[in-house]
Structures are given as C-alpha cells and as structure tokens.
Design a protein around this motif. Structure first.
Motif, PDB file in Angstrom:
ATOM      1  N   LYS A 230       0.225 -13.832 -33.190  1.00 17.98           N
ATOM      2  CA  LYS A 230      -0.713 -14.666 -34.068  1.00 17.98           C
ATOM      3  C   LYS A 230      -1.131 -15.474 -33.013  1.00 17.98           C
ATOM      4  CE  LYS A 230       3.806 -15.485 -37.043  1.00 17.98           C
ATOM      5  NZ  LYS A 230       4.672 -16.100 -37.648  1.00 17.98           N
ATOM      6  N   THR A 231      -1.147 -15.765 -31.806  1.00 11.38           N
ATOM      7  CA  THR A 231      -1.552 -16.182 -30.905  1.00 11.38           C
ATOM      8  C   THR A 231      -3.119 -15.680 -30.485  1.00 11.38           C
ATOM      9  OG1 THR A 231       0.497 -17.375 -29.545  1.00 11.38           O
ATOM     10  CG2 THR A 231      -1.936 -17.539 -28.193  1.00 11.38           C
ATOM     11  N   TYR A 232      -2.868 -15.083 -30.173  1.00 14.83           N
ATOM     12  CA  TYR A 232      -4.103 -13.897 -30.012  1.00 14.83           C
ATOM     13  C   TYR A 232      -4.769 -13.383 -31.549  1.00 14.83           C
ATOM     14  CZ  TYR A 232      -2.857 -14.682 -25.134  1.00 14.83           C
ATOM     15  OH  TYR A 232      -2.430 -15.035 -24.287  1.00 14.83           O
ATOM     16  N   ARG A 233      -4.895 -13.884 -32.345  1.00 16.19           N
ATOM     17  CA  ARG A 233      -5.019 -13.698 -33.742  1.00 16.19           C
ATOM     18  C   ARG A 233      -5.160 -12.005 -33.782  1.00 16.19           C
ATOM     19  NH1 ARG A 233      -9.422 -18.749 -33.781  1.00 16.19           N
ATOM     20  NH2 ARG A 233      -7.827 -20.433 -33.573  1.00 16.19           N
ATOM     21  N   PHE A 234      -4.503 -10.778 -33.485  1.00 19.05           N
ATOM     22  CA  PHE A 234      -4.605  -9.321 -33.578  1.00 19.05           C
ATOM     23  C   PHE A 234      -3.710  -9.722 -35.565  1.00 19.05           C
ATOM     24  CE2 PHE A 234      -3.242  -9.557 -28.891  1.00 19.05           C
ATOM     25  CZ  PHE A 234      -4.978  -9.150 -28.674  1.00 19.05           C
ATOM     26  N   SER A 235      -4.973  -8.634 -35.758  1.00 18.77           N
ATOM     27  CA  SER A 235      -4.383  -7.895 -37.242  1.00 18.77           C
ATOM     28  C   SER A 235      -4.412  -6.885 -37.339  1.00 18.77           C
ATOM     29  CB  SER A 235      -5.484  -8.453 -38.461  1.00 18.77           C
ATOM     30  OG  SER A 235      -6.500  -8.229 -37.767  1.00 18.77           O
ATOM     31  N   LYS A 236      -4.158  -5.874 -36.765  1.00 17.82           N
ATOM     32  CA  LYS A 236      -4.140  -4.414 -36.936  1.00 17.82           C
ATOM     33  C   LYS A 236      -3.360  -3.941 -35.784  1.00 17.82           C
ATOM     34  CE  LYS A 236      -7.635  -4.141 -40.579  1.00 17.82           C
ATOM     35  NZ  LYS A 236      -8.396  -3.149 -41.868  1.00 17.82           N
ATOM     36  N   ALA A 237      -2.479  -3.085 -35.581  1.00 17.65           N
ATOM     37  CA  ALA A 237      -1.935  -2.937 -34.803  1.00 17.65           C
ATOM     38  C   ALA A 237      -1.339  -1.468 -34.313  1.00 17.65           C
ATOM     39  CB  ALA A 237      -0.277  -3.771 -33.953  1.00 17.65           C
ATOM     40  N   VAL A 238      -1.635  -0.463 -33.779  1.00 19.01           N
ATOM     41  CA  VAL A 238      -0.936   0.517 -33.512  1.00 19.01           C
ATOM     42  C   VAL A 238      -0.299   0.313 -32.788  1.00 19.01           C
ATOM     43  CG1 VAL A 238      -1.803   2.706 -32.717  1.00 19.01           C
ATOM     44  CG2 VAL A 238      -2.783   1.778 -34.639  1.00 19.01           C
ATOM     45  N   ILE A 239       1.766   0.842 -33.016  1.00 16.07           N
ATOM     46  CA  ILE A 239       2.349   1.134 -31.687  1.00 16.07           C
ATOM     47  C   ILE A 239       2.093   2.349 -31.694  1.00 16.07           C
ATOM     48  CG2 ILE A 239       4.589   0.251 -30.820  1.00 16.07           C
ATOM     49  CD1 ILE A 239       4.182  -1.862 -33.032  1.00 16.07           C
TER      50      ILE A 239
ATOM     51  N   GLU B 264      -8.235  10.343 -34.034  1.00 16.33           N
ATOM     52  CA  GLU B 264      -7.656  10.354 -35.018  1.00 16.33           C
ATOM     53  C   GLU B 264      -6.355   8.798 -36.126  1.00 16.33           C
ATOM     54  OE1 GLU B 264      -6.814  15.221 -35.093  1.00 16.33           O
ATOM     55  OE2 GLU B 264      -4.916  13.796 -34.634  1.00 16.33           O
ATOM     56  N   LEU B 265      -6.197   7.506 -34.558  1.00 16.70           N
ATOM     57  CA  LEU B 265      -5.970   6.924 -35.489  1.00 16.70           C
ATOM     58  C   LEU B 265      -6.182   5.113 -36.181  1.00 16.70           C
ATOM     59  CD1 LEU B 265      -4.238   5.740 -31.758  1.00 16.70           C
ATOM     60  CD2 LEU B 265      -3.154   6.928 -33.625  1.00 16.70           C
ATOM     61  N   PRO B 266      -5.875   5.128 -37.029  1.00 16.12           N
ATOM     62  CA  PRO B 266      -6.575   3.687 -37.303  1.00 16.12           C
ATOM     63  C   PRO B 266      -6.794   3.029 -37.385  1.00 16.12           C
ATOM     64  CG  PRO B 266      -3.604   3.279 -37.986  1.00 16.12           C
ATOM     65  CD  PRO B 266      -4.556   4.923 -37.423  1.00 16.12           C
ATOM     66  N   HIS B 267      -8.021   2.451 -37.875  1.00 10.18           N
ATOM     67  CA  HIS B 267      -9.137   1.259 -37.402  1.00 10.18           C
ATOM     68  C   HIS B 267      -7.577   0.234 -36.139  1.00 10.18           C
ATOM     69  CE1 HIS B 267     -11.579  -1.787 -36.068  1.00 10.18           C
ATOM     70  NE2 HIS B 267     -10.687  -2.737 -37.225  1.00 10.18           N
ATOM     71  N   CYS B 268      -7.959  -0.411 -35.581  1.00  8.49           N
ATOM     72  CA  CYS B 268      -7.078  -1.693 -35.106  1.00  8.49           C
ATOM     73  C   CYS B 268      -7.617  -2.332 -33.847  1.00  8.49           C
ATOM     74  CB  CYS B 268      -5.700  -1.006 -34.255  1.00  8.49           C
ATOM     75  SG  CYS B 268      -5.999  -0.237 -32.910  1.00  8.49           S
ATOM     76  N   ASP B 269      -6.799  -3.412 -33.819  1.00  2.99           N
ATOM     77  CA  ASP B 269      -7.249  -4.068 -33.135  1.00  2.99           C
ATOM     78  C   ASP B 269      -6.702  -5.107 -32.074  1.00  2.99           C
ATOM     79  OD1 ASP B 269      -5.634  -6.050 -33.899  1.00  2.99           O
ATOM     80  OD2 ASP B 269      -7.054  -7.165 -34.978  1.00  2.99           O
ATOM     81  N   VAL B 270      -5.365  -4.152 -31.791  1.00  2.69           N
ATOM     82  CA  VAL B 270      -4.639  -4.358 -30.537  1.00  2.69           C
ATOM     83  C   VAL B 270      -3.509  -2.969 -30.301  1.00  2.69           C
ATOM     84  CG1 VAL B 270      -2.939  -5.483 -31.486  1.00  2.69           C
ATOM     85  CG2 VAL B 270      -2.670  -4.909 -29.187  1.00  2.69           C
ATOM     86  N   MET B 271      -3.463  -2.587 -29.598  1.00  3.09           N
ATOM     87  CA  MET B 271      -2.574  -0.979 -28.903  1.00  3.09           C
ATOM     88  C   MET B 271      -1.535  -1.195 -28.683  1.00  3.09           C
ATOM     89  SD  MET B 271      -4.276   3.520 -28.727  1.00  3.09           S
ATOM     90  CE  MET B 271      -5.245   2.413 -29.750  1.00  3.09           C
ATOM     91  N   ILE B 272      -0.745  -1.104 -28.564  1.00  3.71           N
ATOM     92  CA  ILE B 272       0.635  -1.003 -28.016  1.00  3.71           C
ATOM     93  C   ILE B 272       1.634   0.006 -27.785  1.00  3.71           C
ATOM     94  CG2 ILE B 272       2.850  -2.339 -28.218  1.00  3.71           C
ATOM     95  CD1 ILE B 272       1.455  -3.652 -30.333  1.00  3.71           C
ATOM     96  N   ALA B 273       2.267   0.245 -26.554  1.00  4.76           N
ATOM     97  CA  ALA B 273       3.022   1.475 -26.429  1.00  4.76           C
ATOM     98  C   ALA B 273       4.652   0.541 -25.470  1.00  4.76           C
ATOM     99  CB  ALA B 273       2.349   2.188 -25.180  1.00  4.76           C
ATOM    100  N   MET B 274       5.774   1.605 -26.378  1.00  8.07           N
ATOM    101  CA  MET B 274       6.597   0.978 -26.174  1.00  8.07           C
ATOM    102  C   MET B 274       7.156   2.238 -25.529  1.00  8.07           C
ATOM    103  SD  MET B 274      10.103  -0.855 -27.979  1.00  8.07           S
ATOM    104  CE  MET B 274      10.784  -1.226 -27.456  1.00  8.07           C
ATOM    105  N   GLY B 275       7.787   2.666 -24.211  1.00  4.48           N
ATOM    106  CA  GLY B 275       8.116   3.785 -23.918  1.00  4.48           C
ATOM    107  C   GLY B 275       8.298   4.202 -22.121  1.00  4.48           C
TER     108      GLY B 275
END
Length: 345
Positions: free
Chosen positions: A24-33, A76-87
């Motif tokens: 919310k703080t950085y106003r991301f609206s679409k995320a790929v994790i 191939e990933l959908p449009h996003c404005d932030v990408m997150i990786a966990m692992g």
C-alpha cells in the motif's frame, strides 16, 4: 554518484506479514510472487491471504532452471508492477533476474541466510549447465523473517557464515591488485565490507539459531551486497576464494553450497595471505562450520584442480591465486594443514 540501495529493509520476527502495508505504501497494484517447491507448499496460501491491496499471481518455479528458461518464463508472466520471490538462493536469483528483465521492482524474501544473494546485484544462474554470475539490480526491498530463517537447516546458516567471512580475504586480494596496478580500491566500499564482517565477528556464536546472531548475519550480508553497488564490482566481497568456488562449480560432478565452498577456500587463502587466518579459524570453530564440513567427505583432488583453474575464471583480475607462488602455497596447504586433513578425503 547515485548509489541504488533497497528502499525497504525489514529484519525481524514476522516482518513478512507486513507485506500488505508495504505494498500500500508504495502503491503497487499487481504482484507476481515466485516460490520454490517448499515455499509454495508451505507459504503460498498465507502470502495470498496477507496481501489484500493488490492483485496477486503466484508461481512455483521448478528447480535447475537454465537462463534461457528463466528468460522465457519472465515474459510469459502476467503484467505486474512488483515481483516478489520467497525461498532459497535459487528462486531469489531467478526472481531478481526476471524482475531485471521486466524492469519492475523486486522484493526479496529469503527463507535462509546461506549467502548474500538476497541483497546483491548479481545472480548465480545456470548457463549451459554451469553456475555463472549474471548481473541484475539491487532489490527494491528485503524482508527477512527471523521466525522463518530460524527453521532452515544449520548448513544453510553455516554457508552464510562462510560467504560473509570471505570479505576478509577478498579485501586483501583487492589491496593486492591495487599494489600491482591492476585495480583501484574504492575506500568507501572497502570500509563498509570490512565493517560488516568485523561487526559480525563480535557477535556471540554459542547458538547460530539465536535471533541476535541471525539478525547480525543477515544485516552483514546485506551490507556486503551494498558495498558492491558502491564499487561497481564484486571485489569488496569476492576474491580468490570465490574464484576457487566458481572453479569447483565447473569441475565437480556434485558441487556443494556456494557458501560452504567459499568458506573452505577462505580458510585456505587466509593462510596463503597470512592475514587474519586465526580469526577465521575461531569463527569457523565456534559456529560449527568445521564440524559440518568434516561430515561432507570433500574431494581433495577437486580442490587441487580448482586452485589451478581459479585464475582462468576471471583472467582480468590479479588476486593472490593469480600469482603462481601463492597458488603453489594453496595447493601445499591441502596436504599440510591439520584442519584440512580432517576435512578432505
């Protein structure tokens, strides 16, 4: 000089569950994790529930992806404005490179502290079947949940110790290069790298799962990564010991974790350099690093070959391992050093 650093750095208990507040703080609206298999099975549903302020698309990445596969999957990933990786390190590196290709901010959520990859600009990716260092960008944010990292097997934490302690030999190599007119030390980057490892060395080491120990390890690995952004190269945290590890990745049929190989090579090169070898020995003894590597039945001949091959990994550099006299000394240590005799078969 503009130095990019993470806009978000959270290290502590339960910090990853603050992710929606940060989005919310950085106003991301679409995320790929992106997850690896373990984190997908364990945390995927919790992460989706934790994020209510953005559209979330989750992906489980298979292991051992080649750089060509990573590039293909990135687009191939959908449009996003932030990408997150966990692992672990592999999925973090994949995510960092995919975000770099897609030119979107990257949030790094490590589940172990096995190396500094969660904070650095570089990625270690498979290129033609061999681990290769590939450039990317420093993460936009790092969320290190101690409650998760504490659950990682000891070997992952010990690998992080090995990777961090290599700052000592790397910095000495950098000075060696400058003295031979091959490179110029960036004093500020060198200062940060030296301060990070010195801060860690003063940490109590009776329990490598203790929150204070883990927080210091993660903070130090993070700052080491930042020192490379300042210098514009990996020299503040990567020298002859890393070249030996990279050579092992090329010649060994079954390489061990990066930080484990680097830690052993750091011990060897500290004795070659005759610089802070006693301090490195104490840290590796107190943390249990030596006890662990003695169980691995490491192949001495592979290390002998790796030492000889190491200068060819980065022929443009001139570390101690590039000098034949010091290279011979490193090989001699494999047969003479009492601790190494307990490690190798």
């Amino acid at each position: 000089m503009n130095i990019p650093i993470p806009s978000i750095l959270e290290i502590g208990e339960g910090v990853i569950w603050r992710i929606d507040e940060l989005i919310k703080t950085y106003r991301f609206s679409k995320a790929v994790i992106l997850f690896d298999d373990f984190t997908y099975q364990t945390y995927e549903q919790e992460m989706k529930r934790a994020i209510s302020s953005a559209v979330v698309h989750t992906v489980c990445l298979p292991p051992q992806l080649d750089i060509v596969d990573i590039m293909k999957r990135a687009f191939e990933l959908p449009h996003c404005d932030v990408m997150i990786a966990m692992g672990g390190g592999a999925v973090i590196d994949c995510g960092k490179y995919m975000a770099f290709l897609r030119q979107v901010p990257f949030l790094s959520i490590p589940t172990s502290a096995s190396n500094d990859g969660f904070a650095s600009t570089n990625c270690s990716l498979l290129v033609n079947g061999k681990k290769t260092t590939v450039p990317a960008k420093v993460p936009f944010g790092i969320l290190a949940g101690l409650h998760i990292i504490q659950q990682a097997p000891d070997r992952f934490i010990l690998a992080g110790v090995g990777d961090l302690m290599s700052n000592i030999t790397a910095l000495y190599d950098w000075e060696f290069e400058q003295n031979h007119g091959v490179s110029r030390v960036n004093a500020f980057a060198a200062m940060i790298s030296k301060k990070t490892v010195n801060s860690f060395i003063r940490t109590p080491m009776q329990n490598i799962k203790h929150p204070i120990f883990l927080k210091e390890l993660i903070s130090s690995l993070t700052m080491g990564g930042i020192s490379t952004v300042i210098s514009g190269n990996s020299a503040p945290i990567s020298g002859s010991e890393h070249l030996i590890s990279h050579a092992l990745d090329k010649i060994s049929p079954s390489p061990h974790m990066h930080g484990i190989q680097v830690g052993i090579a750091t011990y060897i090169m500290a004795h070659v350099q005759q610089h802070r070898a006693e301090r490195i020995t104490k840290v590796f003894t107190r943390t249990g690093f030596f006890d662990y590597v003695k169980t691995l039945q490491l192949n001495k001949e592979e290390y002998r070959q790796a030492i000889h091959m190491a200068p060819t990994i980065k022929p443009n550099r001139y570390t101690y391992i590039h000098d034949e006299t010091y290279r011979k000394r490193a090989v001699q240590l494999l047969d003479e050093d009492p601790i190494l005799q307990e490690i190798f078969v």
